[in-house]
Design an enzyme around this catalytic site. Structure first.
Site, mmCIF file in Angstrom:
data_model
loop_
_atom_site.group_PDB
_atom_site.id
_atom_site.type_symbol
_atom_site.label_atom_id
_atom_site.label_comp_id
_atom_site.label_asym_id
_atom_site.label_seq_id
_atom_site.Cartn_x
_atom_site.Cartn_y
_atom_site.Cartn_z
ATOM 1 N N GLU B 315 33.487 -54.927 26.410
ATOM 2 C CA GLU B 315 34.729 -54.127 26.342
ATOM 3 C C GLU B 315 34.677 -53.041 27.411
ATOM 4 O OE1 GLU B 315 35.514 -54.477 21.612
ATOM 5 O OE2 GLU B 315 34.234 -52.808 22.155
ATOM 6 N N CYS B 333 42.531 -48.681 22.219
ATOM 7 C CA CYS B 333 41.788 -47.422 22.093
ATOM 8 C C CYS B 333 41.359 -46.871 23.457
ATOM 9 C CB CYS B 333 40.534 -47.618 21.232
ATOM 10 S SG CYS B 333 40.887 -47.796 19.477
ATOM 11 N N CYS B 411 39.488 -50.283 14.761
ATOM 12 C CA CYS B 411 39.545 -48.960 15.379
ATOM 13 C C CYS B 411 40.934 -48.613 15.882
ATOM 14 C CB CYS B 411 38.528 -48.859 16.509
ATOM 15 S SG CYS B 411 38.602 -50.228 17.685
#
Lengths: 648, 648
Positions: B315, B333, B411
């Site tokens: 990521e 995010c 998240c």
């Protein structure tokens, strides 16, 4: 019943190649590559991944202490090397090579078990576990390569030893697997033995080998799935399997499959074997299945280089038109397997479409796997390489920017060797009344048409020039057809027999110009294929090539390299109307035609801004683009490479 | 010593947003989304991945039997939800929400251990193993989110309970970690607590929290690496680690880092915290490090949507200019984290470059993560989606073509909630003598400049129209500066005060038009930003965007969707000279400006040929292209999507 087989290849040992592309590569193989590979197999080369293939056989033969090392199919590296060596032995004397081959054959003989079983992995590492996991463990695959080596060795040398080993193993397998009540309904996880068994049948005349090959094709994918049955017997948990059914070509019974799926080499070896079975058993339905799957491969799932397998994960086909250039897997062995399959389609039905694909794969996807020095290899052959990102990104970690001396999984190097060593067999074919010229490769051949021996020479600088002079020397005058492939890339072709023009269009049948007449000793045929440089576009559904063109001349696909064009090849553009100039460069890359073009390079502005509005006026500068044949890339300094260049 | 901090944000509870983009999204969050998320956290929503977050706290508090379930950082989902809920509570009464919040706060209070420790994973699943693996186990990350929630809850409600929990945990951590002889030299595997500790310091005035934050920043990456020390203590074999040092931003001591590396959210949370530390400790060197890394992110590693992190594996950031569109990870995010970082740079140095990036990320990369109905979410936000291949290829398996109701790793949903709930704080800032307008968002605000309260209204249809009318109502006339960001995308801007034109260029300082005068009650400022549709090009080193343009109008980045344009978007081309027409469509996607253009579509020829020479003449047909805002894609039928369209 008429046999489906139409055109039988003129064998590798009856054809001498003396062209500017294959002949030098084959020469390097003979002088250097085959010995290099033998040294690697004997663990005598420093700085490359350890092979241990010969040692595994020594241990299996009880002549050496130690453990098995390598892939479960490590044996096949030695077998493929043996096959290549046999082809080389068949054409020119090579005493040292003959000695190595004898050493290897003796070793294989000694390693075979009394019941005919032979697989050093199971003999050394897992005795007692043989035949318990056909899905993963490659025993039948290795057996296939042993059989191919044995057939080649027998044909090349006339000796029986290796063929006897192969027959004993094949008989062992035929007893164990099949549809009978006392047999297991298994088939290989990795196809290969099917085509090998047909070769064995052709050499021995033993029908049971053909029957077994046909059984393997037809049992494949039937329910209940044998791979699940044996997995259950092993106590393996359901869902343990790494890949889905299609990876193994068992998503449906073979004859019901609609598209080519899964691991590319497996799929194409399977299709090659199935085509052999279809020919030998006169099975038009099976032929139709193979045609459907291969049409799917060629019309929707093949790169312009003839590479196949667009996904590293599973080394596999994905979906129609998914052909990313930077993440292409396009294993060298898969391009070779495509050659095998097309060569078989040509045997059934001489049609230039199959010859075109075979030629495309040979000159580009296959040869690109081999360095000019003959001792370095690509396993993966992308069409776009940005070295820094290839190593930085996880999803391109399979891309290497330089050819390697060997691999832990070393299937490709000896596969290249056996293909090059037998390259002659792809050039010509004959049926009762025809001689087919599939490829234009300078050299000579001894064929036989309708019982009459024919000596034939090709004089040509193909693929760098399009003029081919054929001289025919039949042993006696006879009426038959000389059929010349008019490649799809040739927009214009001229033909003359003994200086008299013939209109190719008037004699064209499925892309072959058929010259039917009584041929006399010394008859001459000239074929002139106009060979302009072409901009090639992909089908609009190939997202990865949208707005881009590839440069091709004759059968040769070109690429840009950083060494000629500077870094950031994506910033280069080829204007639609610019001239593309071919130039013979004897000094470069062993002698190649390079293409130069007036191109443009997007300018980097003074600002660091990553995104900005398109400016009015010119934001590109004129540059000269230099294209080299794709197959010769990465033979100079490492750097970027690009096949599909943006159109301006 | 002069503080580095220049412009303090006007807090979320002093700003009312009433614009056409954020306000409706925030309204949906208040009316539906926040309750939906509370239900998911309580496992009351069928058909979505199980959360168990609230249950984990109940088990930790000894009020329920059961096992821990979820990610090791599952607690943070509840904390981020609490933070979002607190922001919502601060602006309008919401009795039911207040009840949920009270329930959650009480539960968190009861789950805390007597020594201040709080992390339900270790309390329930691995008691005795706490603080043994900072690299992977996210205890400090969860503590950070608890602290942020506690600060927000305290500011919103004035209540002390959650803040007390946070302080007890922070004190517990401060005793354990630090440079002292009895302390462990640890720091978080996933940064977050750094910025949280600065928030806690600002609310409590307790210097030890700031010291701890600074310690975490400066210890990071020092040798011997703490992650190796603790791994050795755990008996973990060297090389066990899944990711390299750069993934965790420990490849070098923080102040020596040259480029932004590794996991994008971690990198940007770390930078946000480091900027907070730099401001509070007056550390220009630290500021310079942060600027360097963020310049690298913004100038070389950011998508046009403000998305960051171009690799699914890790990521993470990869290398400069590696920005593939189809394999972009661009976690929601991470775009949010980029907003956090840019917001902090704006606090140090109001410069439109930072405001531009913040605006780009907010309107595109962030909002794209949320469905218009407020209950479906993207975790991954690519810029090019071909649905069939996204599911067929292993290297795009992270790409989903429809927003999901929840995730195993959840998240993003509560992160979106807390950002939207606090969106007001990004609009304005003040220093001693200035009021900055960073974003153009209709609504009103209560600020204070130089001790004088100022009420301000923005009347505008931004981002759909570029005219902004500001009305100032200072409590008393005073001389100060109104600083208006002139976005980088605006090639032309007009400005007038009480109807009198002002030349923006004459008052421009780092992209802010500074109007300095004595402001009176009712003074009016009109800003007109010309908002033509722009073709955006990427830097020529962005290989993935070569030959393509993105369409942008104002801050809104557009995309093509299959539902409007048919399949195979890669076959569409946008001619260089064609007109791009904006059109307000109140009926579409909650009301958006769409762009239509005369485009072309590559024709599919009659043949199945995959590769063919470029034909003379026209091989494309005229079509109308319809672009919609990127952030609104995938709110109708699923299908292809494309941001960067080929230029014809």
């Amino acid at each position: 019943m008429i046999s489906l087989r139409r055109a039988w290849p003129v064998r590798w040992d009856r054809v001498r190649v003396a062209d500017p592309v294959f002949a030098p590569r084959r020469q390097v193989l003979r002088e250097r590559g085959i010995g290099y590979q033998w040294d690697v197999l004997n663990d005598r080369v420093a700085g490359v991944p350890r092979s241990h293939a010969v040692a595994n056989f020594r241990i299996a033969a009880g002549e050496m202490q130690g453990s098995f090392y390598g892939m479960v199919f490590q044996d096949s590296d030695l077998y493929k090397w043996l096959e290549a060596a046999a082809y080389l032995l068949a054409t020119e004397p090579a005493p040292q090579l003959a000695e190595w081959v004898a050493t290897a054959v003796d070793l294989v003989v000694r390693a075979q078990q009394p019941d005919g079983y032979l697989d050093t992995y199971f003999q050394v590492a897992e005795p007692g576990q043989r035949w318990t996991n056909l899905r993963d463990q490659h025993e039948l695959y290795c057996a296939g390569h042993l059989i191919e080596a044995a057939v080649a060795h027998h044909l090349a040398t006339g000796r029986p030893e290796l063929l006897t080993v192969a027959r004993r193993l094949a008989d062992h397998i035929a007893r164990r697997f099949g549809p009978g009540p006392d047999q297991r309904r298994g088939y290989p996880g990795h196809p290969e033995i099917e085509l090998a068994l047909v070769r064995l049948y052709r050499v021995t005349g033993e029908r049971s080998y053909l029957d077994l090959a046909r059984y393997f094709v037809d049992e494949r994918g039937r329910r209940p799935l044998y791979f699940d049955v044996e997995a259950h017997e092993r106590g393996e948990a359901p869902g343990h399997r790494h890949f889905d059914d299609s990876y193994y070509q068992v998503h449906a019974p073979f004859r019901q499959q609609r598209t080519i799926e899964g691991h590319a080499v497996r799929a194409l070896y399977l299709l090659s074997g199935a085509l052999d079975v279809a020919m030998e058993t006169d099975d038009p339905e099976l032929l139709q299945v193979c045609r459907r799957l291969l049409d799917n491969a060629v019309e929707r799932r093949m790169y312009v280089t003839g590479g196949v397998g667009s996904s590293a994960w599973g080394e596999r086909f994905t979906i129609d038109y998914d052909l990313p250039n930077d993440r292409a897997y396009t294993e060298t062995c898969a391009a070779i397997a495509l050659v095998f399959a097309m060569h078989r389609l040509l045997q059934v039905e001489p049609d230039r479409r199959y010859g075109d694909v075979m030629e495309r794969a040979l000159y580009n996807g296959v040869l690109g796997g081999l360095s000019l020095d003959g001792t370095h290899f690509f396993y993966v052959n992308p069409l776009e390489v940005w070295p820094e990102v290839a190593s930085a990104r996880h999803d391109t970690r399979h891309v290497l920017v330089q050819r390697q001396g060997w691999f832990d999984c070393a299937c490709c190097p000896p596969n290249l060797a056996r293909l090059l060593a037998s390259i002659g067999q792809y050039v010509y074919a004959t049926d009762e009344a025809s001689l087919y010229v599939h490829l234009y490769v300078a050299g000579e051949a001894e064929a036989e048409v309708g019982g009459v021996p024919v000596h034939l020479t090709q004089a040509t600088r193909y693929p760098w020039e399009g003029t081919v002079d054929l001289t025919l020397r039949p042993a006696s005058p006879a009426r038959w057809t000389l059929a010349l492939r008019i490649p799809g890339w040739a927009r214009e072709a001229r033909l003359a027999v003994n200086g008299e023009p013939v209109d190719p269009a008037a004699v064209l049948d499925r892309g072959y110009a058929r010259l039917t007449r009584v041929w006399h000793h010394g008859d001459r045929v000239r074929l002139e294929l106009l060979m302009p440089v072409e901009r090639i576009q992909a089908h609009p559904r190939v997202r990865a090539d949208a707005g881009r063109v590839a440069v091709q001349r004759g059968p040769i696909v070109y690429c840009l390299e950083e060494v000629d064009n500077g870094p950031n090849l994506a910033a280069l553009m080829l204007p639609r109307d610019g001239r593309l100039r071919p130039e013979w460069r004897p000094d470069l890359l062993g002698g190649v035609v390079v293409i130069t073009a007036e191109g443009r390079r997007r300018r980097e502005g003074p600002s660091n801004e990553l995104y900005r509005p398109v400016a009015d006026g010119d934001d590109a500068e004129a540059v000269t683009l230099t294209f080299v044949p794709y197959a010769t890339w990465a033979n100079r300094q490492p750097g970027e490479m690009l096949v599909w260049v943006g159109e301006a």
